[in-house]
Structures are given as structure tokens and as C-alpha cells.
Design an enzyme around this catalytic site. Structure first.
Site, PDB file in Angstrom:
ATOM      1  N   SER A   5       0.810  -1.217   0.107  1.00  0.00           N
ATOM      2  CA  SER A   5      -0.076   0.099   0.003  1.00  0.00           C
ATOM      3  C   SER A   5       0.598   1.482   0.129  1.00  0.00           C
ATOM      4  CB  SER A   5      -0.894   0.062   1.073  1.00  0.00           C
ATOM      5  OG  SER A   5      -0.382  -0.195   2.295  1.00  0.00           O
ATOM      6  N   CYS A   6       0.398   2.261  -0.943  1.00  0.00           N
ATOM      7  CA  CYS A   6       0.796   3.639  -0.763  1.00  0.00           C
ATOM      8  C   CYS A   6       2.104   3.844  -1.563  1.00  0.00           C
ATOM      9  CB  CYS A   6       1.206   4.134   0.468  1.00  0.00           C
ATOM     10  SG  CYS A   6      -0.322   4.134   1.630  1.00  0.00           S
ATOM     11  N   ASP A   7       2.281   5.049  -2.170  1.00  0.00           N
ATOM     12  CA  ASP A   7       3.388   5.573  -2.756  1.00  0.00           C
ATOM     13  C   ASP A   7       3.297   6.944  -2.455  1.00  0.00           C
ATOM     14  OD1 ASP A   7       4.454   3.340  -4.974  1.00  0.00           O
ATOM     15  OD2 ASP A   7       2.309   3.051  -5.155  1.00  0.00           O
ATOM     16  N   GLU A  93       4.331   5.420   4.620  1.00  0.00           N
ATOM     17  CA  GLU A  93       4.424   4.153   4.025  1.00  0.00           C
ATOM     18  C   GLU A  93       4.481   3.119   4.743  1.00  0.00           C
ATOM     19  OE1 GLU A  93       3.859   3.930   0.668  1.00  0.00           O
ATOM     20  OE2 GLU A  93       4.150   6.152   0.556  1.00  0.00           O
ATOM     21  N   ARG A 239       6.141  -1.230  -7.390  1.00  0.00           N
ATOM     22  CA  ARG A 239       5.671   0.048  -7.643  1.00  0.00           C
ATOM     23  C   ARG A 239       6.984   1.058  -7.229  1.00  0.00           C
ATOM     24  NH1 ARG A 239       0.776  -0.939  -4.407  1.00  0.00           N
ATOM     25  NH2 ARG A 239       1.324   0.973  -3.391  1.00  0.00           N
TER      26      ARG A 239
END
Length: 427
Positions: A5-7, A93, A239
Site C-alpha cells: 500500500s501507498c506511494d 508508507e 511500484r
């Protein structure tokens, strides 16, 4: 397999246009979680004997806190991302590595985001706040509202008008990297290698004790505290690498709209879909010219490709953001009861509900969906033009901004979304 999850991204001159620092983040969370956008004014705290209640634990209060705007899962105290009145932005993050995640309730990484914003007027001071609190209180606790246990350590990207800092943690140990130009991103892995500008005093010694580092070869934080082959980090699929590639593709010409395009990118996985999806997004413009205001854009709704980025500027007499504030349940809130999460209330705020209605009306009709998205993009472009005018003309109409932008432009957004939804229901 742990959910990813998340960037979080930052671009600094000379990678950007018009001498601005551009910050961006996608918050990827469980697909049924509501994320609200809320504003808290600056405050003076006279009675420091009163403790501050964060998501799970109480900590010492400080004499003064700064005004903040936060995008946060509606059930908790902290935030996934946000900004303060001094132009400091922070996103966090989830990261995992060799150091085990503590099961005990402590400060969440999201609590640390809010605390850094409330207590620091520069990026490096925010870093100091976070590592001091990490040392005193630790990090830990369930980061999900539900039966699923989702716990992790945290990394942070902290930016202001002049520079950015990457802060990555493993339990109480940490390393930090200063970023003064170009581009940088973080995702769900440790990414600080041998360029370490600040660190926990015992970080290297602890690694030697655990036999993760022999004390002879050059110290590489990511390689030591995780299982990464950092030599292949920039070319391996994932990612982090995809985000780095997208930033570098636009290097030298990055604007806030470029950052939004990156956050909307689905092929890279940056705009995430599935059980974990992009539930909210944020992009900030931080001009290095201190006479210009910082402008922060939030979606407040899932999927940035099907959401409008709405501007916020810190000005006097800001109204609370009622249209993106979720219902409160006071002492009846499941997070305030033990054991936690025995029930899950409806936390949808007005904008979230309107967004669901509009998308539900067009999900099975491509033509209607295209019309709705076109109208949303036109509205967004109008907002962008207005904000660019503020930055180019160096003129800020405080009264107008106070009524329009600081209230998140939601009257026009809600009217537009309602009209689209009503039109499509009636067609």
C-alpha cells in the site's frame, strides 16, 4: 503475503517548473475504508498536565500546535498524509523487514504523521519530532479497522519549501536521507542505501549484534534491515521502481498536474485497484518563493482517475470542512472501546456518498461514464487555472479564498456531482 500500500513522491528544482517543490501521495487502504479530509486550527495548550490521546495511547502534550489539514482514515486520530500552515507536508508508507513488528499498541505511523505536522515548522524539525516520539513511545498497533490484523513499521517522506527528507524505520531504529534537488519516491520497502545523512545512534551496533552486518563492508540500511538486493532495486519490477521511472520520465518539466497524472497511473500499479485500493490522494505545490502560498489538493474520495483534486490554502478564519468530515460517534465509537473493532459504523461523509452515487449511476454505461468524467475534468481544470493564477499573479484574495478554496470548493463539486448523478439516474 502482506498487502502492499501507498506511494509517496517529491520533485524539487531543477526537476520541476517555476522553482516549486511538488509533493504527492496515493493512500492505498482497504477498499471499504472511508478517508476524510479535516482541518484543525493552531492551538495553545496551557494545561500541559493533560495528556494527548492519539489512536491507541496517550502522550505528553506540547505548549503550541500548528494548523493542519489532514487526509486520514476516518476511524483514527492520525493521518495518512497532510500539510501544515508552514508548508510542511508528510506522507507515510508501510514497510517490513528483519526487525519484528511489535504487537503492543503504541503510536501508529499515521499518528506520527499528524504529530510531525502539528509540532514542526520545517521538514527537518518534523523529522526530529517523529524520531524523538519513536524513541519515547515506540510504534505499533493494528492499522486496520476490522478483524484483520495489519501492523507494520513506517517510512516517511517529509517536505517543505526548501528540501525533503526520507525517514525509514525498523522498530525504534531509523535512517534519514536529505533530498535537496531532483526527484525521490518511497513505496513499501526500505530504500535508503548508503547515503545516510542522519541515523539512530545505536543503529549500526544493533545490526552487528544481530549479525546482519559485519562492521566491515559499507553500511547499506535497506540491505541490512530488510531482505532487499539493493543492487537491483532500481530495475526490479514493483511500484517503487515504477514510480521512480515515472518521475524520471518527466524530470525537468514536472508540475502539479504531472504529479496528478502519476498518481492516476493504473498500468504501473500506482493507482491501485482491488481489495486494497487508492482510497485518497494528495498533491501539494510548495513554492520556494515564501511570498507565494502553498496550495494543497486532496481528492477525499477513492480512485484519483475518477475523482476531482480540490484545492486548499491556509488563510485566516478557515471554515471546517464539513462535506469531507465523517460522522463522529464520541464514546460509542468502536475504536474507543476495548476490545476494539467489535462493530464497524458507517463513516461515509457527504462527498464520499455523492461520489458513490455518481459512480454507481454510470458503472454499466460507458457513454454516461465518459460524460461524467469529462465534466469532472472540466471542473478540475477550472480550479487548476484559478490556482495557477494565484501563483503567477502573486495575488491572493484572502476573503475569496477563505470562502471558496479553504472550504475545499465543495459547493461546486457537490452540485456538479449531484447534477451528474441525478441526470444519469433519470436517463
Amino acid at each position: 503475503m502482506k498487502p502492499c500500500s501507498c506511494d509517496t513522491f517529491v520533485a524539487l528544482p531543477p526537476a520541476t517548473v517555476d522553482n516549486r517543490i511538488i509533493f504527492g501521495k496515493n493512500s492505498d487502504r482497504p477498499c471499504d475504508e472511508v478517508q476524510e479530509v479535516v482541518y484543525f486550527p493552531a492551538a495553545v495548550h496551557d494545561n500541559l498536565r493533560e495528556h494527548l490521546k492519539c489512536t491507541y495511547i496517550e502522550i505528553d502534550q506540547v505548549p503550541e500546535t500548528y494548523a493542519v489539514v489532514l487526509s486520514r482514515p476516518a476511524w483514527l486520530w492520525g493521518a495518512e498524509m497532510g500539510a501544515n500552515e508552514h508548508g510542511v507536508c508528510i506522507g507515510n508508507e508501510a514497510v517490513w523487514g528483519r526487525e519484528e513488528v511489535c504487537d503492543e499498541e503504541a503510536l501508529l505511523g499515521m499518528d506520527l504523521v499528524r504529530l510531525g505536522l502539528e509540532r514542526a515548522d520545517t521538514a527537518e524539525k518534523a523529522l526530529n519530532v517523529i524520531v524523538d516520539l519513536l524513541e519515547k513511545y515506540g510504534q505499533g498497533g493494528n492499522c486496520s479497522e476490522g478483524r484483520m490484523v495489519f501492523s507494520y513499521h513506517n517510512s516517511f517522506l517529509i517536505a517543505d519549501r526548501n528540501e525533503a527528507w526520507i525517514l525509514e524505520t525498523a522498530g525504534k531504529y531509523w535512517a534519514a536521507e536529505k533530498v535537496q534537488e531532483g526527484v525521490r519516491n518511497i513505496s513499501n520497502q526500505l530504500s535508503i542505501t548508503t547515503k545516510i545523512d542522519r541515523e539512530h545512534a545505536d543503529m549500526r551496533n544493533y545490526a552487528k549484534q544481530k549479525c546482519w552486518w559485519d562492521g566491515k563492508k559499507e553500511f547499506d540500511f535497506a540491505a541490512t534491515y530488510s531482505y532487499l538486493d539493493t543492487a537491483n532495486m532500481m530495475i526490479s519490477p514493483g511500484r517503487y521502481c515504477e514510480g521512480y521511472t515515472l518521475l524520471n520520465k518527466h524530470k525537468g518539466n514536472i508540475t502539479f498536474e504531472t504529479m496528478m497524472e502519476i498518481l492516476r497511473d493504473k498500468p504501473s500499479g500506482i493507482n491501485m485497484e482491488g481489495a486494497f485500493l487508492t482510497t485518497a490522494s494528495m498533491v501539494s505545490i510548495l513554492p520556494q518563493d515564501s511570498s507565494l502560498p502553498c496550495i494543497h489538493f486532496f481528492t477525499g474520495t477513492p480512485d484519483p482517475e475518477r475523482s476531482v483534486f480540490k484545492p486548499f490554502i491556509f488563510v485566516p478564519n478557515i471554515s471546517q470542512l464539513l462535506d469531507t468530515s465523517s460522522p463522529t460517534f464520541e464514546l460509542e465509537d468502536p475504536i474507543k472501546k476495548k476490545p476494539h473493532f467489535k462493530s464497524k459504523p458507517d463513516r461515509r461523509h457527504p462527498l464520499y456518498q455523492k461520489h458513490q452515487q455518481a459512480l454507481g449511476a454510470v458503472d454499466n454505461n460507458e457513454e454516461k461514464a465518459r460524460t461524467m468524467l469529462d465534466n469532472m475534468k472540466k471542473l478540475e481544470k477550472e480550479l487548476f487555472k484559478e490556482m495557477e493564477s494565484v501563483l503567477q499573479n502573486k495575488h491572493l484574495d484572502v476573503d475569496k479564498i477563505g470562502q471558496h478554496v479553504s472550504t475545499f470548493s465543495f459547493n461546486s463539486i457537490l452540485d456538479q456531482t449531484s447534477t451528474i448523478s441525478h441526470r444519469n439516474h433519470c436517463s
